[in-house]
Design an enzyme around this catalytic site. Sequence first.
Site, short mmCIF file in Angstrom:
data_model
loop_
_atom_site.label_atom_id
_atom_site.label_comp_id
_atom_site.label_asym_id
_atom_site.label_seq_id
_atom_site.Cartn_x
_atom_site.Cartn_y
_atom_site.Cartn_z
N ASP A 116 42.26 41.03 54.29
CA ASP A 116 41.64 42.36 54.27
C ASP A 116 42.46 43.32 53.40
O ASP A 116 41.92 44.06 52.58
CB ASP A 116 41.44 42.90 55.70
CG ASP A 116 42.60 42.61 56.64
OD1 ASP A 116 43.54 41.88 56.24
OD2 ASP A 116 42.58 43.11 57.78
N ASP A 130 34.80 37.31 43.45
CA ASP A 130 33.67 38.18 43.06
C ASP A 130 34.09 39.65 43.14
O ASP A 130 33.67 40.47 42.31
CB ASP A 130 32.45 37.93 43.96
CG ASP A 130 31.62 36.73 43.49
OD1 ASP A 130 32.21 35.80 42.89
OD2 ASP A 130 30.40 36.70 43.71
N TYR A 163 34.56 25.85 54.00
CA TYR A 163 33.43 25.15 53.38
C TYR A 163 33.43 23.64 53.65
O TYR A 163 32.43 22.97 53.37
CB TYR A 163 33.41 25.39 51.86
CG TYR A 163 32.97 26.79 51.46
CD1 TYR A 163 32.29 27.62 52.36
CD2 TYR A 163 33.22 27.28 50.19
CE1 TYR A 163 31.89 28.90 51.98
CE2 TYR A 163 32.81 28.55 49.80
CZ TYR A 163 32.15 29.35 50.71
OH TYR A 163 31.75 30.62 50.33
N LYS A 202 44.73 34.91 56.69
CA LYS A 202 44.60 35.73 57.91
C LYS A 202 45.48 35.08 58.99
O LYS A 202 45.04 34.78 60.10
CB LYS A 202 43.13 35.80 58.36
CG LYS A 202 42.28 36.77 57.58
CD LYS A 202 42.71 38.22 57.70
CE LYS A 202 42.39 38.79 59.07
NZ LYS A 202 42.85 40.23 59.16
N ASP A 250 36.40 32.43 47.29
CA ASP A 250 35.05 32.62 46.78
C ASP A 250 34.70 34.11 46.81
O ASP A 250 34.20 34.69 45.84
CB ASP A 250 34.08 31.82 47.67
CG ASP A 250 32.72 31.62 47.05
OD1 ASP A 250 32.53 32.00 45.89
OD2 ASP A 250 31.83 31.09 47.74
#
Length: 361
Positions: free
Chosen positions: A232, A260, A146, A200, A256
């Site tokens: 993942d 969720d 971001y 990752k 982020d």
Amino acid sequence: MQSLDVLTREWRIAVVAGDGIGPELVDSATAVLRAAVEADGDTVAFSWIDGGAGEYLRSGRSLGPGMVERLRDDYDAVLKGPVGLPDVRHSDGTEAGLLGGVLRLGLDTYANVRPIWLLPGVRTPTTHRPGDIDYVIVRENTEGLYLSRGSGVVTSSAACDQLMVTRAGCERAARFAFETARGRQGAPADGVRRVTCVDKSNVLRSFAFMRAVTVEVGQEYPDIELDFRYADAAAHDLISDPGHFDVVLTENFLGDVLSDLGAATVGGLGMCPSGNIGDRAAYFEPIHGSAPPLAGTDRANPISQILSAALLLEHIGLTGAAARIHAAVRSALADGAIKLTAQGQPERGTRACTEAVLERL
Ligand SMILES: NC(=O)c1ccc[n+]([C@@H]2O[C@H](COP(=O)([O-])OP(=O)(O)OC[C@H]3O[C@@H](n4cnc5c(N)ncnc54)[C@H](O)[C@@H]3O)[C@@H](O)[C@H]2O)c1
């Protein structure tokens, strides 16, 4: 004997109501916050600050000039509602009127703390029970993917955003995660105080760097277990084995998304508060957005905003008031005064949900 005036004080809280469901959620949370603080004899002075997409439409800015500095210097903390209206856009296609970049970078709130807990009486699509899911995501909040906000490169045939992590950024987020683990009771499954670094690093050098810095910082915390998940696999395990997780440390964009995902296991986005915490300022908001279709319908779940207010109180040291808000929410859910629909909306509405919490304070 000291007079009562000396022992009590007025807390100055800035409130950004935001867009969509923001104003109604903030109405709920400020009422609960005020009641909890005043029960201890302190008082609260709320200052209402315009900010968000509505403000952008009115003035061309998502926040007034000089306001970031005022939020940092003039208040004990900031309570923020969700902002954003999907139709309000810049010419590059991204949304205008969001405050994430403005406040997180402006206030240097480098740790985004997102507790994910399954409370009694809340339905989950998994087979887990209250207490089985209780972890905190510490999302690095000022860099990562971001940081490229507004500065990606676009041609007519391709577009590119860059993910950058710095040593200083990784170190301070990692320290925050280890300190958070020190303040907790460990993972639900085994009671082990643990930081799980989610990245990752199998693919990207930036994540390998982040992991290496986290390992270095971890050596300062021999009492906290450090383990790792690729992002993942983390998405899988946060659903299949959430009890393993105590504190999850991750990059901005991954945090982020994964928070969720966590929200979906604990009754939805409307159950999830967050704190954006830096060394000089902090602000507190739900993890979700402004849900424009729910605005003004009395259907939004205010618990995310109410628990954000509780995190704010904890942060400024009003731990008794914060604990009472938690207990009130928990009790209203446990005894069925607040029931959520399958969509995560309070069956009896936003206002009735707020009343149920206020009655139990
Ligand atoms: N921190 C923020 O201010 C923030 C965060 C995320 C998104 N946004 C913005 O919010 C706007 C809407 O985004 P979106 O629709 O992708 O995400 P959203 O989080 O607003 O909504 C996603 C889903 O969750 C539901 N939901 C959200 N909050 C709820 C609540 N309290 N109770 C019950 N259900 C709830 C919505 O109805 C919707 O089905 C966009 O402008 C986006 O940029 C802002």
